[in-house]
Design an enzyme around this catalytic site. Structure first.
Site, PDB file in Angstrom:
ATOM      1  N   ASN A   9      39.951  46.975  37.076  1.00  0.00           N
ATOM      2  CA  ASN A   9      40.517  46.097  36.046  1.00  0.00           C
ATOM      3  C   ASN A   9      39.430  45.944  34.993  1.00  0.00           C
ATOM      4  O   ASN A   9      38.454  45.230  35.210  1.00  0.00           O
ATOM      5  CB  ASN A   9      40.900  44.739  36.655  1.00  0.00           C
ATOM      6  N   LYS A  11      39.516  44.469  32.219  1.00  0.00           N
ATOM      7  CA  LYS A  11      39.561  43.222  31.436  1.00  0.00           C
ATOM      8  C   LYS A  11      39.404  43.547  29.952  1.00  0.00           C
ATOM      9  O   LYS A  11      39.926  44.568  29.516  1.00  0.00           O
ATOM     10  CB  LYS A  11      38.503  42.242  31.960  1.00  0.00           C
ATOM     11  N   HIS A  95      46.733  37.663  36.934  1.00  0.00           N
ATOM     12  CA  HIS A  95      45.284  37.569  37.146  1.00  0.00           C
ATOM     13  C   HIS A  95      44.809  36.134  36.915  1.00  0.00           C
ATOM     14  O   HIS A  95      45.319  35.440  36.031  1.00  0.00           O
ATOM     15  CB  HIS A  95      44.547  38.523  36.209  1.00  0.00           C
ATOM     16  N   GLU A  97      42.367  34.984  35.443  1.00  0.00           N
ATOM     17  CA  GLU A  97      41.934  34.693  34.064  1.00  0.00           C
ATOM     18  C   GLU A  97      43.126  34.379  33.172  1.00  0.00           C
ATOM     19  O   GLU A  97      43.032  33.561  32.255  1.00  0.00           O
ATOM     20  CB  GLU A  97      41.103  35.871  33.524  1.00  0.00           C
ATOM     21  N   GLU A 167      42.442  37.701  45.245  1.00  0.00           N
ATOM     22  CA  GLU A 167      41.195  37.507  44.513  1.00  0.00           C
ATOM     23  C   GLU A 167      40.799  36.032  44.549  1.00  0.00           C
ATOM     24  O   GLU A 167      41.303  35.227  43.755  1.00  0.00           O
ATOM     25  CB  GLU A 167      41.370  37.944  43.049  1.00  0.00           C
ATOM     26  N   GLY A 173      33.504  37.769  39.249  1.00  0.00           N
ATOM     27  CA  GLY A 173      32.456  37.831  38.234  1.00  0.00           C
ATOM     28  C   GLY A 173      31.268  36.934  38.530  1.00  0.00           C
ATOM     29  O   GLY A 173      30.441  36.698  37.656  1.00  0.00           O
ATOM     30  N   SER A 213      33.923  40.510  42.863  1.00  0.00           N
ATOM     31  CA  SER A 213      32.564  41.030  43.046  1.00  0.00           C
ATOM     32  C   SER A 213      32.485  42.154  44.083  1.00  0.00           C
ATOM     33  O   SER A 213      31.485  42.280  44.779  1.00  0.00           O
ATOM     34  CB  SER A 213      31.588  39.900  43.386  1.00  0.00           C
TER      35      SER A 213
HETATM   36  P1  13P Z   1      34.661  41.315  39.368  1.00  0.00           P
HETATM   37  O1  13P Z   1      34.721  42.577  40.235  1.00  0.00           O
HETATM   38  O2  13P Z   1      33.936  41.536  38.097  1.00  0.00           O
HETATM   39  O3  13P Z   1      34.237  40.149  40.158  1.00  0.00           O
HETATM   40  O4  13P Z   1      36.174  41.038  38.934  1.00  0.00           O
HETATM   41  C1  13P Z   1      37.159  41.026  39.904  1.00  0.00           C
HETATM   42  C2  13P Z   1      38.463  40.936  39.236  1.00  0.00           C
HETATM   43  O5  13P Z   1      38.797  39.906  38.667  1.00  0.00           O
HETATM   44  C3  13P Z   1      39.336  42.113  39.249  1.00  0.00           C
HETATM   45  O6  13P Z   1      40.586  41.804  38.763  1.00  0.00           O
END
Ligand code: 13P
Length: 251
Positions: A9, A11, A95, A97, A167, A173, A213
């Site tokens: 992903n 982002k 997601h 976010e 997640e 992150g 992560s």
């Molecule tokens: P990270 O791998 O950067 O922690 O992000 C995970 C994520 O949100 C994938 O959708």
């Protein structure tokens, strides 16, 4: 047997020219790694370039959101037809976010899931608890409720095109990863909810990824867990060597 799905992903990262260069570099690195499906979920403007660059490779392309209406006055949104024509086969929905920063709720997530499935997409449905919920000991209830609400009205037949990405929000992150045991346990809770809503077969068959992560050093252990069928990877999917190492861990 369930397929392992390793999905990046991206982002809000990578321009079209960076996308083209990335896929050109990545494709020979992951060639022949066919024990898992490999997906890159890229920003809208990168989809067409990504789809073209990935043609003839084992890399599939996905989007990061989709609107539930076919067309109309929805400034800033994107439709199923647009994504399809651009070359997306997968779409990430819900997601954290989007839920945290853009007002996405289980209700709108559910509308998007249903629209994407009706349009023929494979859906990567994201869900997971925030830190306070884990500390309060209500993770199982939270993910169970999200699973039920986000999949309301989805048929068992359609469910074969749904991947759930568990997640934990506190792990995204942050460099904090759920332990393999925590990931396995919560993915197992989600799997059992699928068994209750649908059937034993549906719960056996559904692909559940872990995300938060995941990287080249922890992927193998996370992926070795019986309920973890893949990963949704943010940061580490932006580097061809790191992403390739995760793909290799799944092979
Ligand atoms: P990270 O791998 O950067 O922690 O992000 C995970 C994520 O949100 C994938 O959708």
């Amino acid at each position: 047997m369930r397929r392992t799905v390793i999905a990046g992903n991206w982002k809000m990262n990578m321009t079209p020219s960076q996308t083209k260069a990335f896929i050109k570099e990545l494709s020979p690195m992951v060639k022949g790694r066919d024990k898992c499906d490999i997906v890159l979920c890229v920003p809208f403007v990168d989809i067409a370039v990504a789809a073209e660059a990935a043609e003839g490779t084992n890399i599939k392309i996905g989007a990061q959101n989709i609107h539930f209406k076919e067309s109309g006055a929805y400034t800033g949104e994107i439709s199923a037809d647009m994504l399809k024509e651009a070359g997306a086969e997968y779409v990430v929905i819900g997601h954290s976010e989007r839920r945290q920063y853009f007002g996405e709720t289980d209700e709108t997530v559910n509308l998007r899931v249903k629209a994407a499935l009706a349009a023929g997409f494979k859906v990567i449905l994201c869900l997971g608890e925030v830190k306070e919920q884990r500390l309060a000991g209500i993770t199982d209830e939270v993910v169970s409720m999200q699973t039920k609400l986000d999949l309301a009205g989805v048929s068992e037949d359609q469910l074969s095109r749904v991947i759930i990405a568990y997640e934990p929000v506190w792990a995204i992150g942050t460099g904090l990863t759920a332990t393999p045991e925590q990931a396995d346990e919560t993915c197992g809770v989600i799997r059992s909810v699928i068994g209750k809503i649908y059937s034993a077969k549906a719960s056996e068959d559904i692909v559940i990824q872990y995300g938060g992560s995941m990287n080249d050093s922890n992927a193998a252990e996370l992926l070795s867990k019986p309920n973890v069928d893949g990963g949704l990877i943010g940061g580490a999917s932006l580097k061809t060597d790191k992403f390739t190492a995760i793909v290799k861990a799944a092979n």
